[in-house]
Design a protein around this motif. Sequence first.
Motif, PDB file in Angstrom:
ATOM      1  N   TRP A  14       0.927  -0.942   0.131  1.00  0.00           N
ATOM      2  CA  TRP A  14       0.199   0.233  -0.044  1.00  0.00           C
ATOM      3  C   TRP A  14       1.209   1.412  -0.204  1.00  0.00           C
ATOM      4  N   GLU A  15       1.944   1.301   1.067  1.00  0.00           N
ATOM      5  CA  GLU A  15       2.921   2.226   0.824  1.00  0.00           C
ATOM      6  C   GLU A  15       3.791   2.242  -0.594  1.00  0.00           C
ATOM      7  N   GLU A  16       4.177   1.468  -1.589  1.00  0.00           N
ATOM      8  CA  GLU A  16       4.326   1.726  -2.667  1.00  0.00           C
ATOM      9  C   GLU A  16       3.162   2.506  -3.342  1.00  0.00           C
ATOM     10  N   TYR A  34       2.013   7.752  -6.670  1.00  0.00           N
ATOM     11  CA  TYR A  34       1.283   8.881  -6.540  1.00  0.00           C
ATOM     12  C   TYR A  34       2.173  10.520  -6.804  1.00  0.00           C
ATOM     13  N   GLN A  35       3.089   9.975  -6.261  1.00  0.00           N
ATOM     14  CA  GLN A  35       3.729  11.625  -5.896  1.00  0.00           C
ATOM     15  C   GLN A  35       5.681  10.842  -6.050  1.00  0.00           C
ATOM     16  N   GLU A  36       5.709  10.371  -7.408  1.00  0.00           N
ATOM     17  CA  GLU A  36       6.704  10.525  -7.821  1.00  0.00           C
ATOM     18  C   GLU A  36       7.385   9.549  -7.550  1.00  0.00           C
ATOM     19  N   ILE A  37       7.563   8.888  -6.649  1.00  0.00           N
ATOM     20  CA  ILE A  37       8.978   8.113  -5.514  1.00  0.00           C
ATOM     21  C   ILE A  37       8.322   6.560  -6.033  1.00  0.00           C
ATOM     22  N   VAL A  38       9.374   6.279  -6.761  1.00  0.00           N
ATOM     23  CA  VAL A  38       9.453   4.649  -7.204  1.00  0.00           C
ATOM     24  C   VAL A  38      10.742   4.310  -6.732  1.00  0.00           C
ATOM     25  N   PRO A  39      10.961   2.941  -6.234  1.00  0.00           N
ATOM     26  CA  PRO A  39      11.926   1.903  -5.551  1.00  0.00           C
ATOM     27  C   PRO A  39      12.474   2.245  -6.831  1.00  0.00           C
ATOM     28  N   ALA A  40      14.123   2.121  -6.318  1.00  0.00           N
ATOM     29  CA  ALA A  40      15.240   1.963  -7.457  1.00  0.00           C
ATOM     30  C   ALA A  40      15.509   0.596  -8.052  1.00  0.00           C
ATOM     31  N   LEU A  68       4.623  -1.915 -13.801  1.00  0.00           N
ATOM     32  CA  LEU A  68       3.530  -0.800 -15.508  1.00  0.00           C
ATOM     33  C   LEU A  68       2.768   0.515 -14.323  1.00  0.00           C
ATOM     34  N   SER A  69       2.895   1.007 -13.391  1.00  0.00           N
ATOM     35  CA  SER A  69       3.015   2.321 -12.841  1.00  0.00           C
ATOM     36  C   SER A  69       1.909   3.060 -13.377  1.00  0.00           C
ATOM     37  N   TYR A  70       1.960   3.736 -12.117  1.00  0.00           N
ATOM     38  CA  TYR A  70       0.884   5.629 -12.642  1.00  0.00           C
ATOM     39  C   TYR A  70       2.332   5.837 -12.685  1.00  0.00           C
TER      40      TYR A  70
END
Length: 205
Positions: free
Chosen positions: A51-53, A58-64, A102-104
């Motif tokens: 859920w956190e990811e 949506y805040q443009e914070i994407v795991p490496a 396949l993220s937003y």
Amino acid sequence: MNHLIIFAHPNSQTSFNRAILDAVVQASQKQGVHTVVRDLYTLNFNPVLSWEEMQAVYQEIVPAEVKFEHQLIQNADLITLIYPVWWMGFPAILKGYLDRVLSYGFAYKMGDDGQSVGLLSDKKMQQFITIGNNVENYQGLGFTQSLKDCLVDGLFNYCGVTDIQHEFFGDIHIIDDVARQAMLQTVAKKTQQNLTALLEKKNDN
């Protein structure tokens, strides 16, 4: 030109899916194409979208590790998926890979009219899919069409990918080596054709 292969089978050494992978890689290398294989089980890719990811994206914070997959997809001209159908769907590790990657903002976004817009429209895809049952039986029951609607077109069209080919290979556990070799020849031929078409397109441009 770049060819990205996403492989999802727990027996990465001696399965028929591995033989398909080898045939795709060999056909790709014969064309002189830069080829990258993502063997999800060997990589031990974490398929769980938390859920956190989900919210952070949506805040443009994407795991490496997801950013790395994004870059591979962005660079790819042809994307190949190789996997078995289990319980009418992807293996869990592949489903989770697609959930996370396949993220937003990468694969799709919302347009000004509130409708989703696919962002991967410049990609060509092929899928090689194994099933334990007989392909003709699946066709007669309408399953192959349902799988095409969901796993092939439904998912990737949403992300903008419309140039997709797919092939089902059935009766994997009971066919003989002659039949398997014929399937692998089909895999190699289709891969060669798709790469040749892309190379010719690039040369024309």
